[in-house]
Enzyme design. Sequence first.
Site, PDB file in Angstrom:
ATOM      1  N   HIS A  12      16.850  44.034   4.031  1.00 41.89           N
ATOM      2  CA  HIS A  12      16.360  45.419   4.085  1.00 41.89           C
ATOM      3  C   HIS A  12      17.471  46.374   4.514  1.00 41.89           C
ATOM      4  O   HIS A  12      17.600  47.482   3.981  1.00 41.89           O
ATOM      5  CB  HIS A  12      15.186  45.543   5.056  1.00 41.89           C
ATOM      6  CG  HIS A  12      13.997  44.760   4.643  1.00 41.89           C
ATOM      7  ND1 HIS A  12      13.097  45.215   3.714  1.00 41.89           N
ATOM      8  CD2 HIS A  12      13.565  43.535   5.018  1.00 41.89           C
ATOM      9  CE1 HIS A  12      12.159  44.306   3.533  1.00 41.89           C
ATOM     10  NE2 HIS A  12      12.416  43.288   4.313  1.00 41.89           N
ATOM     11  N   LYS A  13      18.276  45.939   5.494  1.00 39.67           N
ATOM     12  CA  LYS A  13      19.386  46.790   5.938  1.00 39.67           C
ATOM     13  C   LYS A  13      20.393  46.991   4.804  1.00 39.67           C
ATOM     14  O   LYS A  13      20.868  48.098   4.588  1.00 39.67           O
ATOM     15  CB  LYS A  13      20.117  46.130   7.111  1.00 39.67           C
ATOM     16  CG  LYS A  13      19.494  46.330   8.458  1.00 39.67           C
ATOM     17  CD  LYS A  13      20.540  45.907   9.497  1.00 39.67           C
ATOM     18  CE  LYS A  13      19.966  45.798  10.875  1.00 39.67           C
ATOM     19  NZ  LYS A  13      20.991  45.368  11.844  1.00 39.67           N
ATOM     20  N   GLU A  41      26.581  35.337  17.245  1.00 42.10           N
ATOM     21  CA  GLU A  41      25.663  35.452  18.387  1.00 42.10           C
ATOM     22  C   GLU A  41      25.662  36.886  18.900  1.00 42.10           C
ATOM     23  O   GLU A  41      26.724  37.427  19.242  1.00 42.10           O
ATOM     24  CB  GLU A  41      26.130  34.527  19.518  1.00 42.10           C
ATOM     25  CG  GLU A  41      25.954  33.049  19.233  1.00 42.10           C
ATOM     26  CD  GLU A  41      24.511  32.609  19.354  1.00 42.10           C
ATOM     27  OE1 GLU A  41      23.864  32.990  20.344  1.00 42.10           O
ATOM     28  OE2 GLU A  41      24.035  31.911  18.440  1.00 42.10           O
ATOM     29  N   ASP A  70      24.504  47.393  14.357  1.00 45.13           N
ATOM     30  CA  ASP A  70      23.541  46.796  15.276  1.00 45.13           C
ATOM     31  C   ASP A  70      22.515  47.857  15.620  1.00 45.13           C
ATOM     32  O   ASP A  70      22.866  49.026  15.832  1.00 45.13           O
ATOM     33  CB  ASP A  70      24.219  46.262  16.542  1.00 45.13           C
ATOM     34  CG  ASP A  70      23.313  45.254  17.239  1.00 45.13           C
ATOM     35  OD1 ASP A  70      22.896  44.286  16.573  1.00 45.13           O
ATOM     36  OD2 ASP A  70      23.001  45.428  18.433  1.00 45.13           O
ATOM     37  N   SER A  71      21.271  47.452  15.624  1.00 49.99           N
ATOM     38  CA  SER A  71      20.226  48.446  15.843  1.00 49.99           C
ATOM     39  C   SER A  71      19.080  47.843  16.624  1.00 49.99           C
ATOM     40  O   SER A  71      19.028  46.638  16.841  1.00 49.99           O
ATOM     41  CB  SER A  71      19.731  48.982  14.495  1.00 49.99           C
ATOM     42  OG  SER A  71      19.384  47.913  13.646  1.00 49.99           O
ATOM     43  N   GLY A 155      10.776  45.073  10.278  1.00 53.69           N
ATOM     44  CA  GLY A 155      10.764  45.124  11.741  1.00 53.69           C
ATOM     45  C   GLY A 155       9.598  45.933  12.303  1.00 53.69           C
ATOM     46  O   GLY A 155       8.430  45.674  11.984  1.00 53.69           O
ATOM     47  N   HIS A 182      17.775  56.640  12.135  1.00 57.34           N
ATOM     48  CA  HIS A 182      18.901  56.308  13.006  1.00 57.34           C
ATOM     49  C   HIS A 182      20.069  55.780  12.178  1.00 57.34           C
ATOM     50  O   HIS A 182      21.209  56.190  12.343  1.00 57.34           O
ATOM     51  CB  HIS A 182      18.444  55.273  14.042  1.00 57.34           C
ATOM     52  CG  HIS A 182      17.671  54.107  13.469  1.00 57.34           C
ATOM     53  ND1 HIS A 182      16.649  54.266  12.559  1.00 57.34           N
ATOM     54  CD2 HIS A 182      17.796  52.761  13.630  1.00 57.34           C
ATOM     55  CE1 HIS A 182      16.164  53.081  12.213  1.00 57.34           C
ATOM     56  NE2 HIS A 182      16.856  52.150  12.852  1.00 57.34           N
TER      57      HIS A 182
END
Length: 201
Positions: A12-13, A41, A70-71, A155, A182
């Site tokens: 999706h991203k 990680e 990163d979200s 999400g 965002h």
Amino acid sequence: MKRLLVATHNFHKVKEIELFLSDIPIQIISLVDLDINLKVEETAESFKSNALKKAKEYQRLSGEITLAEDSGLEVFSLGGQPGVISARYGGEELNDSERVNFLLKEMENIDGWNRAARFVSVVVLINNNGELMNVSQGYLNGFISHQKIGSNGFGYDPIFWLPEKSTTTAKLSLIEKNKISHRGKALKAIKPTLKSLYRIV
Ligand code: IMP
């Protein structure tokens, strides 16, 4: 054609980022396209540190110009949880829908303004020499709804209520979400660096 690695395993991203950058003549490739299965990680305590970690590691593995992101979701009355562990909140074994149920349960006694939350996105761009070119961030403010609404996105989208739209982000099309999200804001801020890196005017 010039290439950009969008370093995520989240389909999706990739789709959101690909659409957002579709006006730039570059080919978007993903970790799947490069057969990179390694999962970096995400143990750092900030979105920025995690994004930097992913960008550096996947750039090193691929040799490509690399964009990592990163979200997560921060609920103010929960002290910013789920935060950097948004993808694992409630347990690694949960799927997106179960994770949303877990958060709804955690918040069942929280009402009104105390359901305020925000999505956070940090985007990092690294060139093919492994040098950091830019870091940007974007936020989207809203509220956690009491039930799931809509089936687009991923999400926490089904419970992220936007008062100005009177619906959740799971009811928006990709184009509509990118305009306000965002991720869209963080990507917009990084676009000029991306263009200059590929010498696109
Ligand atoms: P990560 O950046 O891969 O660590 O994962 C971020 C997690 O935050 C996702 O798995 C989602 O649970 C949540 N998240 C981030 N952005 C969004 C969004 O746009 N919609 C819904 N959930 C999101």
